[in-house]
Motif scaffolding. Structure first.
Motif, PDB file in Angstrom:
ATOM      1  N   ARG A 291     -35.030  38.126  -2.162  1.00  0.00           N
ATOM      2  CA  ARG A 291     -34.621  36.804  -2.656  1.00  0.00           C
ATOM      3  C   ARG A 291     -33.708  36.170  -1.621  1.00  0.00           C
ATOM      4  NH1 ARG A 291     -30.505  35.940  -7.557  1.00  0.00           N
ATOM      5  NH2 ARG A 291     -29.045  36.333  -5.854  1.00  0.00           N
ATOM      6  N   MET A 292     -34.044  34.966  -1.197  1.00  0.00           N
ATOM      7  CA  MET A 292     -33.212  34.201  -0.269  1.00  0.00           C
ATOM      8  C   MET A 292     -32.735  32.948  -0.992  1.00  0.00           C
ATOM      9  SD  MET A 292     -35.460  34.456   3.263  1.00  0.00           S
ATOM     10  CE  MET A 292     -36.970  33.835   2.532  1.00  0.00           C
ATOM     11  N   SER A 293     -31.480  32.590  -0.796  1.00  0.00           N
ATOM     12  CA  SER A 293     -30.983  31.392  -1.478  1.00  0.00           C
ATOM     13  C   SER A 293     -29.925  30.688  -0.652  1.00  0.00           C
ATOM     14  CB  SER A 293     -30.421  31.741  -2.864  1.00  0.00           C
ATOM     15  OG  SER A 293     -29.368  32.678  -2.767  1.00  0.00           O
ATOM     16  N   LEU A 294     -29.979  29.360  -0.692  1.00  0.00           N
ATOM     17  CA  LEU A 294     -28.948  28.489  -0.137  1.00  0.00           C
ATOM     18  C   LEU A 294     -28.149  27.936  -1.307  1.00  0.00           C
ATOM     19  CD1 LEU A 294     -30.946  26.357   2.491  1.00  0.00           C
ATOM     20  CD2 LEU A 294     -29.451  28.285   2.954  1.00  0.00           C
ATOM     21  N   GLN A 295     -26.820  28.054  -1.233  1.00  0.00           N
ATOM     22  CA  GLN A 295     -25.951  27.575  -2.304  1.00  0.00           C
ATOM     23  C   GLN A 295     -24.884  26.664  -1.715  1.00  0.00           C
ATOM     24  OE1 GLN A 295     -26.641  28.033  -5.350  1.00  0.00           O
ATOM     25  NE2 GLN A 295     -28.041  29.770  -5.355  1.00  0.00           N
ATOM     26  N   PRO A 296     -25.203  25.394  -1.475  1.00  0.00           N
ATOM     27  CA  PRO A 296     -24.222  24.477  -0.890  1.00  0.00           C
ATOM     28  C   PRO A 296     -23.185  24.039  -1.920  1.00  0.00           C
ATOM     29  CG  PRO A 296     -26.228  23.297  -1.425  1.00  0.00           C
ATOM     30  CD  PRO A 296     -26.502  24.753  -1.726  1.00  0.00           C
ATOM     31  N   GLY A 297     -22.143  23.369  -1.448  1.00  0.00           N
ATOM     32  CA  GLY A 297     -21.177  22.771  -2.352  1.00  0.00           C
ATOM     33  C   GLY A 297     -19.889  23.522  -2.535  1.00  0.00           C
ATOM     34  N   GLY A 298     -19.569  24.469  -1.686  1.00  0.00           N
ATOM     35  CA  GLY A 298     -18.310  25.192  -1.834  1.00  0.00           C
ATOM     36  C   GLY A 298     -18.387  26.249  -2.910  1.00  0.00           C
ATOM     37  N   GLY A 299     -17.226  26.613  -3.473  1.00  0.00           N
ATOM     38  CA  GLY A 299     -17.161  27.643  -4.495  1.00  0.00           C
ATOM     39  C   GLY A 299     -17.930  27.240  -5.737  1.00  0.00           C
ATOM     40  N   ARG A 300     -18.575  28.205  -6.364  1.00  0.00           N
ATOM     41  CA  ARG A 300     -19.363  27.925  -7.567  1.00  0.00           C
ATOM     42  C   ARG A 300     -18.533  28.189  -8.818  1.00  0.00           C
ATOM     43  NH1 ARG A 300     -24.921  30.715  -7.712  1.00  0.00           N
ATOM     44  NH2 ARG A 300     -25.426  28.897  -8.992  1.00  0.00           N
TER      45      ARG A 300
ATOM     46  N   SER B 293     -12.599  29.914  -2.749  1.00  0.00           N
ATOM     47  CA  SER B 293     -12.746  30.083  -4.199  1.00  0.00           C
ATOM     48  C   SER B 293     -12.549  31.547  -4.573  1.00  0.00           C
ATOM     49  CB  SER B 293     -14.137  29.608  -4.646  1.00  0.00           C
ATOM     50  OG  SER B 293     -14.431  30.061  -5.951  1.00  0.00           O
ATOM     51  N   LEU B 294     -11.553  31.823  -5.414  1.00  0.00           N
ATOM     52  CA  LEU B 294     -11.292  33.190  -5.844  1.00  0.00           C
ATOM     53  C   LEU B 294     -12.478  33.765  -6.616  1.00  0.00           C
ATOM     54  CD1 LEU B 294      -9.436  35.629  -6.206  1.00  0.00           C
ATOM     55  CD2 LEU B 294      -8.440  34.481  -8.199  1.00  0.00           C
ATOM     56  N   ALA B 295     -13.064  32.956  -7.505  1.00  0.00           N
ATOM     57  CA  ALA B 295     -14.203  33.442  -8.296  1.00  0.00           C
ATOM     58  C   ALA B 295     -15.370  33.802  -7.395  1.00  0.00           C
ATOM     59  CB  ALA B 295     -14.620  32.382  -9.311  1.00  0.00           C
ATOM     60  N   THR B 296     -15.630  32.974  -6.380  1.00  0.00           N
ATOM     61  CA  THR B 296     -16.743  33.247  -5.467  1.00  0.00           C
ATOM     62  C   THR B 296     -16.459  34.482  -4.625  1.00  0.00           C
ATOM     63  OG1 THR B 296     -17.236  30.874  -5.367  1.00  0.00           O
ATOM     64  CG2 THR B 296     -18.202  32.273  -3.660  1.00  0.00           C
ATOM     65  N   ARG B 297     -15.225  34.642  -4.153  1.00  0.00           N
ATOM     66  CA  ARG B 297     -14.889  35.823  -3.357  1.00  0.00           C
ATOM     67  C   ARG B 297     -15.046  37.104  -4.188  1.00  0.00           C
ATOM     68  NH1 ARG B 297     -10.131  33.089  -1.804  1.00  0.00           N
ATOM     69  NH2 ARG B 297      -8.868  34.756  -2.721  1.00  0.00           N
ATOM     70  N   THR B 298     -14.610  37.065  -5.442  1.00  0.00           N
ATOM     71  CA  THR B 298     -14.742  38.235  -6.311  1.00  0.00           C
ATOM     72  C   THR B 298     -16.202  38.585  -6.528  1.00  0.00           C
ATOM     73  OG1 THR B 298     -12.679  37.653  -7.430  1.00  0.00           O
ATOM     74  CG2 THR B 298     -14.145  39.187  -8.564  1.00  0.00           C
ATOM     75  N   TYR B 299     -17.011  37.564  -6.762  1.00  0.00           N
ATOM     76  CA  TYR B 299     -18.447  37.759  -6.971  1.00  0.00           C
ATOM     77  C   TYR B 299     -19.099  38.342  -5.721  1.00  0.00           C
ATOM     78  CZ  TYR B 299     -23.361  36.293  -7.084  1.00  0.00           C
ATOM     79  OH  TYR B 299     -24.727  36.251  -6.986  1.00  0.00           O
ATOM     80  N   VAL B 300     -18.786  37.765  -4.570  1.00  0.00           N
ATOM     81  CA  VAL B 300     -19.374  38.236  -3.312  1.00  0.00           C
ATOM     82  C   VAL B 300     -18.971  39.683  -3.035  1.00  0.00           C
ATOM     83  CG1 VAL B 300     -19.339  37.925  -0.803  1.00  0.00           C
ATOM     84  CG2 VAL B 300     -19.626  35.953  -2.309  1.00  0.00           C
ATOM     85  N   GLN B 301     -17.723  40.006  -3.301  1.00  0.00           N
ATOM     86  CA  GLN B 301     -17.258  41.373  -3.074  1.00  0.00           C
ATOM     87  C   GLN B 301     -18.055  42.365  -3.914  1.00  0.00           C
ATOM     88  OE1 GLN B 301     -13.210  42.384  -4.359  1.00  0.00           O
ATOM     89  NE2 GLN B 301     -12.922  43.428  -2.404  1.00  0.00           N
ATOM     90  N   GLU B 302     -18.312  42.024  -5.164  1.00  0.00           N
ATOM     91  CA  GLU B 302     -19.029  42.945  -6.054  1.00  0.00           C
ATOM     92  C   GLU B 302     -20.478  43.131  -5.633  1.00  0.00           C
ATOM     93  OE1 GLU B 302     -19.918  43.709 -10.799  1.00  0.00           O
ATOM     94  OE2 GLU B 302     -18.847  41.913 -10.161  1.00  0.00           O
ATOM     95  N   ILE B 303     -21.187  42.033  -5.372  1.00  0.00           N
ATOM     96  CA  ILE B 303     -22.604  42.186  -5.034  1.00  0.00           C
ATOM     97  C   ILE B 303     -22.774  42.771  -3.640  1.00  0.00           C
ATOM     98  CG2 ILE B 303     -23.263  40.319  -6.595  1.00  0.00           C
ATOM     99  CD1 ILE B 303     -23.730  38.558  -4.111  1.00  0.00           C
ATOM    100  N   SER B 304     -21.810  42.517  -2.735  1.00  0.00           N
ATOM    101  CA  SER B 304     -21.904  43.083  -1.384  1.00  0.00           C
ATOM    102  C   SER B 304     -21.781  44.598  -1.425  1.00  0.00           C
ATOM    103  CB  SER B 304     -20.826  42.486  -0.480  1.00  0.00           C
ATOM    104  OG  SER B 304     -21.006  41.095  -0.314  1.00  0.00           O
ATOM    105  N   ARG B 305     -20.928  45.104  -2.296  1.00  0.00           N
ATOM    106  CA  ARG B 305     -20.783  46.551  -2.423  1.00  0.00           C
ATOM    107  C   ARG B 305     -22.061  47.210  -2.914  1.00  0.00           C
ATOM    108  NH1 ARG B 305     -14.748  46.604  -5.232  1.00  0.00           N
ATOM    109  NH2 ARG B 305     -13.562  46.322  -3.296  1.00  0.00           N
ATOM    110  N   GLN B 306     -22.903  46.441  -3.596  1.00  0.00           N
ATOM    111  CA  GLN B 306     -24.165  46.975  -4.090  1.00  0.00           C
ATOM    112  C   GLN B 306     -25.326  46.728  -3.126  1.00  0.00           C
ATOM    113  OE1 GLN B 306     -24.122  48.907  -6.783  1.00  0.00           O
ATOM    114  NE2 GLN B 306     -21.912  48.486  -6.859  1.00  0.00           N
ATOM    115  N   GLY B 307     -25.033  46.108  -1.966  1.00  0.00           N
ATOM    116  CA  GLY B 307     -26.066  45.961  -0.946  1.00  0.00           C
ATOM    117  C   GLY B 307     -26.489  44.545  -0.625  1.00  0.00           C
TER     118      GLY B 307
END
Length: 328
Positions: free
Chosen positions: A124-133, A166-180
Motif C-alpha cells: 500500500r502506497m499513500s500520499l497524505q498532504p496537509g500536515g498533521g492528521r 503534530s504529536l498525534a502523527t508522531r505517535t502514530y508513525v512511531q507505532e506503525i514504524s516499529r511494526q515495519g
C-alpha cells in the motif's frame, strides 16, 4: 509430598514444607483447578489425579469450541460468497471492467477502499498532504495499517514536513514504524493518493463543503502505473520520519520550511495558498512570514517580495521568472 503420601492435607503439607497454611491452601486450589487434585468434599481426602486425564478434561472443551468456531467461519464464508455475485451484479460501485469510476458518496468510497485493503497482498502506497492528521483519523487508520503489516503487506506513507510538529502523527508513525511500516516526509505533496498492489488507486474529488469528498477509483494499468512512478519520485527525495531523532532533525527541516516559504513568497503567492501547499495552518504560515519580514527589515508584504526578488540568493530561494497572475 502429596504423591508420596497419596493424599493432600493442608496442615500436613504446610508442616512438611515449613510454609504458611494460607499459601498451601492457595497452591491446593490452583492444583484442583488444573484437575491435578480431586475436589474437596466432606469426609473424602484430596488425592492426586492422573495428569493425562487432567489434560484431556481441560483441552477437550477448548478443542470442541475451536471446531465449532471453524464450522461457523466456513458457514459465513459460504453464505456471504454466495451473495457476493448478486451484490456485484447490482452494485453501483466500480465494476471490474471499468478503468475509472467516480464515486460521489464518501461511504461508497470507504467501502471500495475497504475492499481493496482486504484484497491487498503486496503493498500500500499513500500520499497524505496537509500536515498533521486529526487523532480520530489516525486511530481509525492505525488498525487498518497494523492489520496490513501483520499480513506481510509493505506499507509506505508520505507526509509533508509540517506533519512532524503534530504529536498525534508522531505517535502514530512511531507505532506503525516499529511494526515495519516506512514513513517519509517531503516539502510539498500533491493531492491525497492511495494505491493498493499497484493495481487500484484512489484520488479524492475536490472538496466543495464540510462533507468528505467522493473519489475516483482507477484500475486502468497505464494511469495506475503513472501514479506509482509519481509516488516513487517523491519517495526518493523524501526524508525518513524518524521519531526517535526528531529533535536533531527538526531544526534542519524547520530551515527547509522557512526557505520554502521564501521561495513561494517570491512567486507572489498569497498566504493561504502558501499555507495549503506546505500543509500548515494559515495562522502559522503568517507567523513565519512575519518573522521573515522582520529579519529582512521589510515593513510590508510588497516590500518583502521586492527584497526577496533582489536578494533571493542570500536566502537560498529558487526564484521563478514571474509570479502567477491569480496568486494561486
Amino acid at each position: 509430598m502429596a504423591l508420596r503420601k497419596g493424599h493432600f492435607e493442608d496442615e500436613e503439607i504446610a508442616a512438611g514444607l515449613g510454609a504458611e497454611i494460607g499459601r498451601v491452601a492457595e497452591a491446593r486450589k490452583a492444583l484442583q483447578e488444573l484437575r491435578l487434585l480431586s475436589p474437596t468434599a466432606p469426609g473424602r481426602p484430596v488425592v492426586p489425579l492422573d495428569p493425562e486425564v487432567a489434560e484431556a478434561e481441560l483441552v477437550t472443551p477448548l478443542e470442541v469450541a475451536i471446531a465449532r468456531r471453524r464450522r461457523e467461519i466456513v458457514r459465513i464464508h459460504q453464505e456471504l460468497r454466495s451473495l457476493a455475485v448478486n451484490y456485484r451484479s447490482r452494485h453501483s460501485g466500480p465494476a471490474g471492467d471499468v478503468p475509472i469510476t467516480v464515486l460521489d458518496d464518501f461511504e461508497e468510497v470507504r467501502r471500495e477502499i475497504d475492499r481493496a485493503r482486504y484484497g491487498c497482498t503486496e503493498e500500500r502506497m499513500s500520499l497524505q498532504p496537509g500536515g498533521g492528521r486529526p487523532p480520530e483519523l489516525l486511530e481509525a487508520d492505525r488498525e487498518h495499517t497494523l492489520e496490513l503489516l501483520r499480513r506481510g503487506v509493505r506499507v509506505r506513507t508520505l507526509y509533508q514536513h509540517t506533519a512532524r510538529t503534530s504529536l498525534a502523527t508522531r505517535t502514530y508513525v512511531q507505532e506503525i514504524s516499529r511494526q515495519g511500516a516506512q514513513v517519509r516526509t517531503a516539502e510539498e505533496l500533491s493531492e491525497r493518493l492511495i494505491i493498493y498492489d499497484r493495481k487500484v488507486a484512489f484520488i479524492p474529488k475536490e472538496r466543495t463543503g464540510s462533507e468528505p469528498p467522493g473519489a475516483a477509483v482507477i484500475t486502468e494499468p497505464t494511469v495506475v502505473g503513472y501514479l506509482c512512478r509519481s509516488f516513487e519520485a517523491v519517495w526518493q527525495i523524501g526524508r525518513a520520519f524518524e521519531v526517535d531523532h526528531q529533535a536533531a532533525e527538526y531544526q534542519h527541516l524547520a530551515e527547509e520550511v522557512r526557505l520554502s516559504i521564501i521561495r513561494l513568497m517570491a512567486l507572489g503567492l498569497k498566504d493561504e495558498v502558501i499555507a495549503r501547499r506546505l500543509g500548515m495552518a494559515t495562522r502559522t504560515c503568517r507567523r513565519h512570514i512575519s518573522a521573515i519580514m522582520e529579519e529582512m527589515g521589510a515593513v510590508s508584504r510588497f516590500q518583502a517580495g521586492l527584497m526577496i526578488g533582489r536578494q533571493g540568493h542570500v536566502f537560498g530561494a529558487e526564484l521563478a521568472p514571474e509570479a502567477t497572475a491569480d496568486g494561486s
